[in-house]
Design a protein around this motif. Sequence first.
Motif, PDB file in Angstrom:
ATOM      1  N   ALA A   1     -13.750 107.373 -48.772  1.00  0.00           N
ATOM      2  CA  ALA A   1     -14.561 108.273 -47.961  1.00  0.00           C
ATOM      3  C   ALA A   1     -13.804 108.915 -46.811  1.00  0.00           C
ATOM      4  O   ALA A   1     -14.409 109.438 -45.889  1.00  0.00           O
ATOM      5  CB  ALA A   1     -15.763 107.507 -47.406  1.00  0.00           C
ATOM      6  N   GLY A   2     -12.472 108.892 -46.846  1.00  0.00           N
ATOM      7  CA  GLY A   2     -11.722 109.589 -45.823  1.00  0.00           C
ATOM      8  C   GLY A   2     -11.623 108.839 -44.519  1.00  0.00           C
ATOM      9  O   GLY A   2     -11.852 107.645 -44.434  1.00  0.00           O
ATOM     10  N   HIS A   3     -11.300 109.586 -43.483  1.00  0.00           N
ATOM     11  CA  HIS A   3     -10.965 108.999 -42.197  1.00  0.00           C
ATOM     12  C   HIS A   3     -12.194 108.400 -41.512  1.00  0.00           C
ATOM     13  O   HIS A   3     -13.221 109.053 -41.381  1.00  0.00           O
ATOM     14  CB  HIS A   3     -10.343 110.085 -41.308  1.00  0.00           C
ATOM     15  CG  HIS A   3      -9.648 109.548 -40.117  1.00  0.00           C
ATOM     16  ND1 HIS A   3     -10.307 109.058 -39.023  1.00  0.00           N
ATOM     17  CD2 HIS A   3      -8.327 109.414 -39.845  1.00  0.00           C
ATOM     18  CE1 HIS A   3      -9.438 108.661 -38.121  1.00  0.00           C
ATOM     19  NE2 HIS A   3      -8.228 108.864 -38.595  1.00  0.00           N
ATOM     20  N   PRO A   4     -12.099 107.155 -41.025  1.00  0.00           N
ATOM     21  CA  PRO A   4     -13.236 106.583 -40.298  1.00  0.00           C
ATOM     22  C   PRO A   4     -13.425 107.246 -38.940  1.00  0.00           C
ATOM     23  O   PRO A   4     -12.457 107.627 -38.277  1.00  0.00           O
ATOM     24  CB  PRO A   4     -12.868 105.100 -40.145  1.00  0.00           C
ATOM     25  CG  PRO A   4     -11.396 105.035 -40.334  1.00  0.00           C
ATOM     26  CD  PRO A   4     -11.013 106.184 -41.211  1.00  0.00           C
ATOM     27  N   LEU A   5     -14.682 107.380 -38.519  1.00  0.00           N
ATOM     28  CA  LEU A   5     -15.011 107.942 -37.217  1.00  0.00           C
ATOM     29  C   LEU A   5     -15.118 106.875 -36.147  1.00  0.00           C
ATOM     30  O   LEU A   5     -15.110 107.190 -34.952  1.00  0.00           O
ATOM     31  CB  LEU A   5     -16.335 108.708 -37.297  1.00  0.00           C
ATOM     32  CG  LEU A   5     -16.348 109.929 -38.206  1.00  0.00           C
ATOM     33  CD1 LEU A   5     -17.744 110.542 -38.239  1.00  0.00           C
ATOM     34  CD2 LEU A   5     -15.331 110.960 -37.730  1.00  0.00           C
ATOM     35  N   ALA A   6     -15.247 105.617 -36.553  1.00  0.00           N
ATOM     36  CA  ALA A   6     -15.383 104.519 -35.606  1.00  0.00           C
ATOM     37  C   ALA A   6     -14.727 103.284 -36.196  1.00  0.00           C
ATOM     38  O   ALA A   6     -14.544 103.170 -37.412  1.00  0.00           O
ATOM     39  CB  ALA A   6     -16.858 104.244 -35.294  1.00  0.00           C
ATOM     40  N   ILE A   7     -14.384 102.351 -35.299  1.00  0.00           N
ATOM     41  CA  ILE A   7     -13.803 101.085 -35.723  1.00  0.00           C
ATOM     42  C   ILE A   7     -14.486  99.974 -34.944  1.00  0.00           C
ATOM     43  O   ILE A   7     -14.717 100.087 -33.733  1.00  0.00           O
ATOM     44  CB  ILE A   7     -12.271 101.073 -35.527  1.00  0.00           C
ATOM     45  CG1 ILE A   7     -11.658  99.790 -36.060  1.00  0.00           C
ATOM     46  CG2 ILE A   7     -11.884 101.307 -34.071  1.00  0.00           C
ATOM     47  CD1 ILE A   7     -10.132  99.858 -36.154  1.00  0.00           C
ATOM     48  N   HIS A   8     -14.860  98.924 -35.662  1.00  0.00           N
ATOM     49  CA  HIS A   8     -15.553  97.789 -35.056  1.00  0.00           C
ATOM     50  C   HIS A   8     -14.752  96.512 -35.291  1.00  0.00           C
ATOM     51  O   HIS A   8     -14.215  96.299 -36.385  1.00  0.00           O
ATOM     52  CB  HIS A   8     -16.952  97.625 -35.646  1.00  0.00           C
ATOM     53  CG  HIS A   8     -17.608  96.345 -35.232  1.00  0.00           C
ATOM     54  ND1 HIS A   8     -18.157  96.178 -33.979  1.00  0.00           N
ATOM     55  CD2 HIS A   8     -17.762  95.153 -35.878  1.00  0.00           C
ATOM     56  CE1 HIS A   8     -18.633  94.949 -33.879  1.00  0.00           C
ATOM     57  NE2 HIS A   8     -18.405  94.307 -35.010  1.00  0.00           N
ATOM     58  N   THR A   9     -14.723  95.648 -34.280  1.00  0.00           N
ATOM     59  CA  THR A   9     -14.052  94.359 -34.428  1.00  0.00           C
ATOM     60  C   THR A   9     -14.670  93.365 -33.451  1.00  0.00           C
ATOM     61  O   THR A   9     -15.570  93.700 -32.672  1.00  0.00           O
ATOM     62  CB  THR A   9     -12.530  94.495 -34.212  1.00  0.00           C
ATOM     63  OG1 THR A   9     -11.889  93.270 -34.582  1.00  0.00           O
ATOM     64  CG2 THR A   9     -12.208  94.827 -32.760  1.00  0.00           C
ATOM     65  N   GLY A  10     -14.155  92.148 -33.487  1.00  0.00           N
ATOM     66  CA  GLY A  10     -14.634  91.118 -32.562  1.00  0.00           C
ATOM     67  C   GLY A  10     -14.593  89.744 -33.192  1.00  0.00           C
ATOM     68  O   GLY A  10     -13.931  89.498 -34.194  1.00  0.00           O
ATOM     69  N   THR A  11     -15.334  88.825 -32.578  1.00  0.00           N
ATOM     70  CA  THR A  11     -15.431  87.423 -32.981  1.00  0.00           C
ATOM     71  C   THR A  11     -14.044  86.780 -32.969  1.00  0.00           C
ATOM     72  O   THR A  11     -13.247  87.060 -32.093  1.00  0.00           O
ATOM     73  CB  THR A  11     -16.172  87.286 -34.327  1.00  0.00           C
ATOM     74  OG1 THR A  11     -17.316  88.149 -34.313  1.00  0.00           O
ATOM     75  CG2 THR A  11     -16.716  85.872 -34.521  1.00  0.00           C
TER      76      THR A  11
ATOM     77  N   PHE B   1     -20.332 109.455 -33.331  1.00  0.00           N
ATOM     78  CA  PHE B   1     -18.998 108.864 -33.387  1.00  0.00           C
ATOM     79  C   PHE B   1     -17.890 109.899 -33.562  1.00  0.00           C
ATOM     80  O   PHE B   1     -18.116 111.023 -33.983  1.00  0.00           O
ATOM     81  CB  PHE B   1     -18.938 107.846 -34.517  1.00  0.00           C
ATOM     82  CG  PHE B   1     -19.766 106.609 -34.262  1.00  0.00           C
ATOM     83  CD1 PHE B   1     -20.112 106.236 -32.977  1.00  0.00           C
ATOM     84  CD2 PHE B   1     -20.198 105.825 -35.318  1.00  0.00           C
ATOM     85  CE1 PHE B   1     -20.877 105.103 -32.736  1.00  0.00           C
ATOM     86  CE2 PHE B   1     -20.959 104.680 -35.090  1.00  0.00           C
ATOM     87  CZ  PHE B   1     -21.304 104.327 -33.804  1.00  0.00           C
ATOM     88  N   GLY B   2     -16.687 109.448 -33.263  1.00  0.00           N
ATOM     89  CA  GLY B   2     -15.509 110.280 -33.358  1.00  0.00           C
ATOM     90  C   GLY B   2     -14.895 110.559 -32.000  1.00  0.00           C
ATOM     91  O   GLY B   2     -13.859 111.201 -31.897  1.00  0.00           O
ATOM     92  N   GLY B   3     -15.510 110.045 -30.922  1.00  0.00           N
ATOM     93  CA  GLY B   3     -15.016 110.251 -29.562  1.00  0.00           C
ATOM     94  C   GLY B   3     -15.592 109.225 -28.625  1.00  0.00           C
ATOM     95  O   GLY B   3     -15.835 108.082 -28.995  1.00  0.00           O
ATOM     96  N   ARG B   4     -15.886 109.644 -27.408  1.00  0.00           N
ATOM     97  CA  ARG B   4     -16.279 108.724 -26.333  1.00  0.00           C
ATOM     98  C   ARG B   4     -17.788 108.702 -26.119  1.00  0.00           C
ATOM     99  O   ARG B   4     -18.238 108.399 -25.027  1.00  0.00           O
ATOM    100  CB  ARG B   4     -15.580 109.119 -25.029  1.00  0.00           C
ATOM    101  CG  ARG B   4     -14.053 109.269 -25.079  1.00  0.00           C
ATOM    102  CD  ARG B   4     -13.346 107.938 -25.031  1.00  0.00           C
ATOM    103  NE  ARG B   4     -13.440 107.189 -26.260  1.00  0.00           N
ATOM    104  CZ  ARG B   4     -12.628 107.367 -27.315  1.00  0.00           C
ATOM    105  NH1 ARG B   4     -11.685 108.269 -27.298  1.00  0.00           N
ATOM    106  NH2 ARG B   4     -12.757 106.612 -28.390  1.00  0.00           N
ATOM    107  N   LEU B   5     -18.584 109.021 -27.117  1.00  0.00           N
ATOM    108  CA  LEU B   5     -20.049 109.035 -27.016  1.00  0.00           C
ATOM    109  C   LEU B   5     -20.533 110.052 -25.982  1.00  0.00           C
ATOM    110  O   LEU B   5     -21.581 109.868 -25.360  1.00  0.00           O
ATOM    111  CB  LEU B   5     -20.595 107.638 -26.671  1.00  0.00           C
ATOM    112  CG  LEU B   5     -20.186 106.484 -27.586  1.00  0.00           C
ATOM    113  CD1 LEU B   5     -20.789 105.171 -27.078  1.00  0.00           C
ATOM    114  CD2 LEU B   5     -20.610 106.730 -29.019  1.00  0.00           C
ATOM    115  N   ASP B   6     -19.786 111.147 -25.822  1.00  0.00           N
ATOM    116  CA  ASP B   6     -20.080 112.100 -24.760  1.00  0.00           C
ATOM    117  C   ASP B   6     -21.450 112.752 -24.889  1.00  0.00           C
ATOM    118  O   ASP B   6     -22.058 113.136 -23.875  1.00  0.00           O
ATOM    119  CB  ASP B   6     -19.005 113.198 -24.737  1.00  0.00           C
ATOM    120  CG  ASP B   6     -17.647 112.673 -24.317  1.00  0.00           C
ATOM    121  OD1 ASP B   6     -17.615 111.674 -23.555  1.00  0.00           O
ATOM    122  OD2 ASP B   6     -16.630 113.241 -24.753  1.00  0.00           O
TER     123      ASP B   6
END
Length: 316
Positions: free
Chosen positions: A129-139, A276-281
């Motif tokens: 699906a191409g380039h991700p607009l957001a990245i999530h991580t943690g735990t 998504f794709g930036g700073r939530l402006d």
Amino acid sequence: MSTIAVVGEIVADAVLPPGAVVDGVAHLTVHPGGGPANTAVALARLGTTARFAGRLSNGALGALCRATLEASGVDLSTSVVVDRPATLAIARLDAGGAASYEFYTEGTADWGWTDESLAPVLDAQGGAAGHPLAIHTGTLALALQPSGTAIENLLARARGRMTISVDPNLRTNLVPAIVYRQRIDGWAALSDIIRLSEDDLDQLWPGWTPGQAATHLHQLGVALVVVSLGAAGAFASLRGERITVPIAPTALVDTVGAGDSFHAGLLHHLAEAGAFGGRLDHLTIGQTGAALEFAARVAAVTCSRPGADPPWAAEL
């Protein structure tokens, strides 16, 4: 359809209900788990393309976990299979369905990420699906080494073009609280979204209110701070604009994976809103409230059945 990259561990959760030790034998039920993997599964079931970067064990428990990811439609193009056992968590339930965890991580598959092996996560050509607009991580993958430093480096490289989401999801029976306190400000400086549980808040900054935590994290650059408040609902602060939403009603079975499902519901709804794709402006407090209400519904379904089993979109 938006793509969200998810980086972190996938864990075999051995769930031990009250009264499950009978005549010296523990009657456990094993479910695929781990905060990042649970989030990826929930995102995919809701309809977001979830590109999961995990280190998948080639053992029996690893096969169980991989099967759930695949059946849920998670994109595994940036995952790798390694010749190590799966991480194991014992999730002990109390009479109210709340879970406490103990972890077995020594020599397991999840913690060997390097800068090089994580590079494909940012590849616009990777996956379906191409380039991700957001990245999530943690735990745990973000807190343990050497994986934590490699993931931090990935977030720093991704920040120029992707929205960054972090769920610290403190596991202080394995990683001391002081380690999280030393690193949370650095994570915040890389993040646009941070979600905390009440327990996370208490262990990071004892005595602070959600509003005090939000003010601190905003000062470090976090646009959206969310604090899950258990039965009191969820609090959010978007650059200082604040809102609280109630929980969604449910017949509680257990809370395993509830926070991960909530976070996935939040991310899915924000992705659908084009945030998504930036700073939530361009995100508004009204859109934030709607995302929180949707996330509460997702978490409620997960709480209504055993283990980390988030809902499909059709169930909502």
